[in-house]
Design a protein around this motif. Structure first.
Motif, PDB file in Angstrom:
ATOM      1  N   GLY A   1      29.615  51.997  32.229  1.00 46.57           N
ATOM      2  CA  GLY A   1      28.364  51.207  31.763  1.00 46.57           C
ATOM      3  C   GLY A   1      28.517  49.741  31.793  1.00 46.57           C
ATOM      4  N   ALA A   2      27.759  49.055  30.932  1.00 50.94           N
ATOM      5  CA  ALA A   2      27.388  47.787  31.118  1.00 50.94           C
ATOM      6  C   ALA A   2      28.686  46.858  30.067  1.00 50.94           C
ATOM      7  CB  ALA A   2      26.247  47.183  30.833  1.00 50.94           C
ATOM      8  N   ASN A   3      29.374  47.785  29.418  1.00 55.99           N
ATOM      9  CA  ASN A   3      30.235  46.954  28.263  1.00 55.99           C
ATOM     10  C   ASN A   3      31.777  47.203  28.577  1.00 55.99           C
ATOM     11  OD1 ASN A   3      27.995  46.718  26.717  1.00 55.99           O
ATOM     12  ND2 ASN A   3      28.201  48.418  25.757  1.00 55.99           N
ATOM     13  N   GLY A   4      32.101  47.307  29.930  1.00 57.01           N
ATOM     14  CA  GLY A   4      33.619  47.120  30.270  1.00 57.01           C
ATOM     15  C   GLY A   4      34.218  45.996  29.985  1.00 57.01           C
TER      16      GLY A   4
ATOM     17  N   MET B   1      37.718  39.348  27.644  1.00 60.91           N
ATOM     18  CA  MET B   1      36.448  39.215  28.551  1.00 60.91           C
ATOM     19  C   MET B   1      35.879  40.238  29.218  1.00 60.91           C
ATOM     20  SD  MET B   1      38.372  38.517  32.182  1.00 60.91           S
ATOM     21  CE  MET B   1      36.931  38.762  33.152  1.00 60.91           C
ATOM     22  N   GLY B   2      34.566  40.330  29.420  1.00 58.41           N
ATOM     23  CA  GLY B   2      33.686  41.247  29.778  1.00 58.41           C
ATOM     24  C   GLY B   2      34.100  41.270  31.446  1.00 58.41           C
ATOM     25  N   LEU B   3      34.159  42.609  31.871  1.00 60.07           N
ATOM     26  CA  LEU B   3      34.251  42.715  33.279  1.00 60.07           C
ATOM     27  C   LEU B   3      33.171  41.970  34.038  1.00 60.07           C
ATOM     28  CD1 LEU B   3      35.390  46.488  33.787  1.00 60.07           C
ATOM     29  CD2 LEU B   3      36.715  44.274  33.956  1.00 60.07           C
ATOM     30  N   PRO B   4      33.329  41.301  35.237  1.00 64.62           N
ATOM     31  CA  PRO B   4      32.190  40.869  35.878  1.00 64.62           C
ATOM     32  C   PRO B   4      31.032  41.941  36.516  1.00 64.62           C
ATOM     33  CG  PRO B   4      34.372  39.825  36.614  1.00 64.62           C
ATOM     34  CD  PRO B   4      34.717  41.136  35.805  1.00 64.62           C
ATOM     35  N   ALA B   5      29.984  41.489  36.701  1.00 62.63           N
ATOM     36  CA  ALA B   5      28.942  42.575  37.036  1.00 62.63           C
ATOM     37  C   ALA B   5      29.157  43.307  38.024  1.00 62.63           C
ATOM     38  CB  ALA B   5      27.686  41.727  37.085  1.00 62.63           C
ATOM     39  N   ARG B   6      29.883  42.540  39.186  1.00 58.68           N
ATOM     40  CA  ARG B   6      30.259  43.144  40.415  1.00 58.68           C
ATOM     41  C   ARG B   6      31.218  44.184  40.439  1.00 58.68           C
ATOM     42  NH1 ARG B   6      29.848  39.969  45.186  1.00 58.68           N
ATOM     43  NH2 ARG B   6      31.879  40.279  45.757  1.00 58.68           N
ATOM     44  N   LEU B   7      31.771  44.174  39.202  1.00 57.18           N
ATOM     45  CA  LEU B   7      32.924  45.214  38.935  1.00 57.18           C
ATOM     46  C   LEU B   7      32.594  46.081  37.880  1.00 57.18           C
ATOM     47  CD1 LEU B   7      36.185  43.205  39.837  1.00 57.18           C
ATOM     48  CD2 LEU B   7      35.365  44.817  41.222  1.00 57.18           C
ATOM     49  N   GLY B   8      31.471  46.061  37.318  1.00 55.36           N
ATOM     50  CA  GLY B   8      30.998  46.899  36.018  1.00 55.36           C
ATOM     51  C   GLY B   8      30.600  47.997  36.395  1.00 55.36           C
ATOM     52  N   GLY B   9      30.282  48.746  35.391  1.00 55.17           N
ATOM     53  CA  GLY B   9      29.932  50.125  35.523  1.00 55.17           C
ATOM     54  C   GLY B   9      31.054  51.104  36.180  1.00 55.17           C
TER      55      GLY B   9
ATOM     56  N   ALA C   1      48.948  31.365  35.557  1.00 51.78           N
ATOM     57  CA  ALA C   1      48.577  32.667  35.009  1.00 51.78           C
ATOM     58  C   ALA C   1      48.425  33.596  35.983  1.00 51.78           C
ATOM     59  CB  ALA C   1      47.150  32.415  34.096  1.00 51.78           C
ATOM     60  N   ASP C   2      48.749  34.848  35.432  1.00 50.21           N
ATOM     61  CA  ASP C   2      48.976  35.919  36.411  1.00 50.21           C
ATOM     62  C   ASP C   2      47.652  36.593  36.705  1.00 50.21           C
ATOM     63  OD1 ASP C   2      51.662  35.812  36.467  1.00 50.21           O
ATOM     64  OD2 ASP C   2      52.049  37.253  34.792  1.00 50.21           O
ATOM     65  N   GLU C   3      47.626  37.500  37.741  1.00 45.91           N
ATOM     66  CA  GLU C   3      46.333  38.154  38.027  1.00 45.91           C
ATOM     67  C   GLU C   3      46.071  39.673  37.822  1.00 45.91           C
ATOM     68  OE1 GLU C   3      44.953  35.494  38.953  1.00 45.91           O
ATOM     69  OE2 GLU C   3      46.757  34.095  39.957  1.00 45.91           O
ATOM     70  N   LEU C   4      45.014  40.128  37.781  1.00 46.84           N
ATOM     71  CA  LEU C   4      44.839  41.465  37.842  1.00 46.84           C
ATOM     72  C   LEU C   4      44.171  42.408  38.794  1.00 46.84           C
ATOM     73  CD1 LEU C   4      44.105  42.275  34.033  1.00 46.84           C
ATOM     74  CD2 LEU C   4      45.924  43.107  35.289  1.00 46.84           C
ATOM     75  N   ALA C   5      44.710  43.368  39.487  1.00 50.02           N
ATOM     76  CA  ALA C   5      43.894  44.455  40.388  1.00 50.02           C
ATOM     77  C   ALA C   5      43.433  45.525  39.602  1.00 50.02           C
ATOM     78  CB  ALA C   5      44.992  44.942  41.426  1.00 50.02           C
ATOM     79  N   LEU C   6      42.165  45.551  39.895  1.00 47.59           N
ATOM     80  CA  LEU C   6      41.397  46.764  39.307  1.00 47.59           C
ATOM     81  C   LEU C   6      41.453  47.869  40.269  1.00 47.59           C
ATOM     82  CD1 LEU C   6      40.516  44.508  37.196  1.00 47.59           C
ATOM     83  CD2 LEU C   6      38.190  45.651  36.952  1.00 47.59           C
ATOM     84  N   LEU C   7      41.865  48.977  39.991  1.00 50.91           N
ATOM     85  CA  LEU C   7      41.894  50.182  40.741  1.00 50.91           C
ATOM     86  C   LEU C   7      40.536  51.033  40.580  1.00 50.91           C
ATOM     87  CD1 LEU C   7      45.728  50.912  40.993  1.00 50.91           C
ATOM     88  CD2 LEU C   7      44.257  49.478  42.213  1.00 50.91           C
ATOM     89  N   SER C   8      40.503  52.189  41.568  1.00 49.56           N
ATOM     90  CA  SER C   8      39.217  52.902  41.354  1.00 49.56           C
ATOM     91  C   SER C   8      39.722  54.558  40.736  1.00 49.56           C
ATOM     92  CB  SER C   8      38.775  53.196  42.717  1.00 49.56           C
ATOM     93  OG  SER C   8      38.707  51.962  43.657  1.00 49.56           O
TER      94      SER C   8
ATOM     95  N   ALA D   1      37.659  48.931  44.578  1.00 50.54           N
ATOM     96  CA  ALA D   1      38.857  48.298  43.832  1.00 50.54           C
ATOM     97  C   ALA D   1      38.252  46.739  43.703  1.00 50.54           C
ATOM     98  CB  ALA D   1      40.047  48.185  44.710  1.00 50.54           C
ATOM     99  N   GLY D   2      38.938  45.885  43.057  1.00 56.29           N
ATOM    100  CA  GLY D   2      38.669  44.747  42.817  1.00 56.29           C
ATOM    101  C   GLY D   2      39.836  43.747  42.372  1.00 56.29           C
TER     102      GLY D   2
END
Length: 471
Positions: free
Chosen positions: A322-325, A341-349, A366-373, A380-381
């Motif tokens: 949903g919208a609250n990730g 932080m809230g997930l950006p809209a482009r990666l929401g839902g 600072a380190d980075e994060l990859a979001l998988l599917s 992915a993002g």
């Protein structure tokens, strides 16, 4: 028709101001800011597998298991159909040849079934202390005796050989428990020997969100000593995510339970198990996060320095479709939430899926994060320095696993993403893709190759013949 055209392209990076980041306050009044410098990003289709018989590269690891000086990509590849067996492939980074494979090898006369998800999870460690890398493979749908889909975990000690597995099972196998769905390695009792944690998110066997779940900890070096860690009555797929947290006197284990009831309108929790006097004791992390929002909290986690302060934090994700990730950061000494932080809209839902930490590429410390599917419909993002801003990129493909490494020997790490057979449109050929964050020219042969056709890796029929026991 198999795609063999050049696949290298640049992606536009969207950088949002801090006002659009949907941040929760960080501790100590830290200023929220987006990275000021982001790298050039280029995607290369590196390799594809030669058939669709397996769900190739659904899980991924990286190590030099044969000690030849070159790391291998270790690709867990469940079967494409329930009647088949999974396989784990070792692909050398030197020339992208498949140099080893392990399968769920059964002794003569054994009639166990349902090894189709063999390879669903992987863990690498030196459990017996001989200085070589060992491999654990999750097989969560395996039949144990007459108990269907109870699950088991296979450990292959180095030198890794299909015919010499150690097979670990739950003390009381339960139908549908999925023992081996998740794995983690750490020294959880502080004795200097590595241990193996095995998650059973469906320990009650119903396969629903009401399952209690459990985690079995097998103590090294020989796995003869074990404990089962559970939280009776919590429910919610306990063990769906495991994160080992290094510490003095023994490592902690964070266990996610993304469907555990948290409030009347939200779900998800996580538990930090750490050995104290008298045995391990869990800390419920949602209780230390009063402003926590979103469902499926605890579905994934990673360690890293995400706010650039020079110390590591635990990042836990709430991805509810949903919208609250959101992503929430916890102090490793107190287990209290430091911000989020809230997930950006482009990666929401998004739905529950793993995350992968990789080393700072923006130059902000600072380190980075990859979001998988979680499925083929979720691209992915990448979140750049998620504790400091909302710069991100949304990819145009789904990915089930990723590792971070310096593939082209420049000053920056790259990310290798895997799109398994089940994540490709129509169940097409599985792909390995590299995201290059460097401004520099590609120099290694491994990255130069995708400027022509992607490397085609052998199909599973050929590989099973090549690596059949006894050959």
């Amino acid at each position: 028709m198999r795609r063999n055209t050049k696949r290298a392209r640049r992606l536009a990076l969207r950088t949002l101001g801090s006002a659009a980041a949907a941040f929760l306050p960080l501790a100590c009044g830290a200023k929220v800011q987006a990275p000021t410098v982001v790298p050039s990003i280029q995607v290369y289709e590196l390799a594809e597998f030669g058939d669709t018989e397996q769900d190739y590269a659904q899980s991924l690891a990286r190590a030099d298991t044969d000690r030849d000086g070159w790391d291998e990509l270790i690709c867990g590849s469940p079967a494409a159909t329930p009647s088949g067996d999974g396989i784990v492939l070792f692909v050398t980074l030197r020339d992208f040849d498949v140099v080893n494979a392990v399968v769920p090898w059964r002794a003569p006369g054994e009639t166990s079934h349902h090894h189709d998800r063999f390879g669903r999870s992987l863990a690498l460690c030196d459990w017996n202390g001989d200085g070589r890398v060992d491999l654990a493979v999750g097989d969560p749908d395996a039949e144990v005796g007459t108990v269907d889909l109870a699950g088991e975990t296979w450990v292959f000690l180095a030198p890794i050989d299909t015919t010499h597995p150690i097979r670990l099972r739950a003390e009381t196998p339960a139908s549908g428990a999925c023992f081996g769905e998740t794995l983690a390695c750490g020294d959880f009792d502080g004795d200097g020997a590595a241990d193996l944690a095995v998650g059973s998110p469906h320990a009650e066997g119903t396969g629903t969100g009401g399952d209690d779940g459990s985690v079995a900890v097998f103590y090294g070096p020989d796995f003869t000593r074990r404990e089962t860690w559970s939280t009776t009555g919590v429910g919610g797929l306990y063990g769906a995510a495991l994160v080992a947290v290094p510490g003095d006197g023994g490592d902690a284990l964070v266990v996610g339970a993304p469907q555990a009831p948290r409030t009347s309108c939200a779900s998800g929790d996580a538990f930090a198990w750490q050995r104290d006097v008298g045995g391990p004791a869990p800390r419920r992390l949602a209780a230390n996060a009063p402003t926590l929002m979103g469902d499926d909290f605890g579905c994934a986690g990673a360690l890293g320095d995400f706010d650039g302060r020079g110390t590591r934090e635990l990042a836990l994700v709430a991805q509810d479709g949903g919208a609250n990730g959101g992503i929430y950061f916890f102090d490793l000494a107190t287990w209290t939430m430091q911000g989020g932080m809230g997930l950006p809209a482009r990666l929401g839902g998004r739905h529950a899926a793993p995350i992968v930490r990789f080393t700072d590429v923006t130059g902000d410390g600072a380190d980075e994060l990859a979001l998988l599917s979680a499925n083929r419909d979720e691209p992915a993002g990448v979140l750049f320095s998620p504790g400091r801003g909302a710069a991100h990129v949304r990819l145009d493909f789904a990915a089930a696993a990723a590792i971070s490494a310096n593939f082209d020997f420049d000053d920056d790490d790259e990310l290798l993403f895997t799109t398994p057979t089940s994540f490709t449109p129509g169940g097409g050929f599985a792909l390995l893709r590299i995201l290059d964050f460097s401004w520099q020219e590609v120099r290694s042969s491994a990255l130069a190759r995708p400027h022509g056709s992607p490397v085609t890796l052998p199909g599973v029929v050929e590989l099973r013949e090549r690596f059949a026991p006894g050959r």
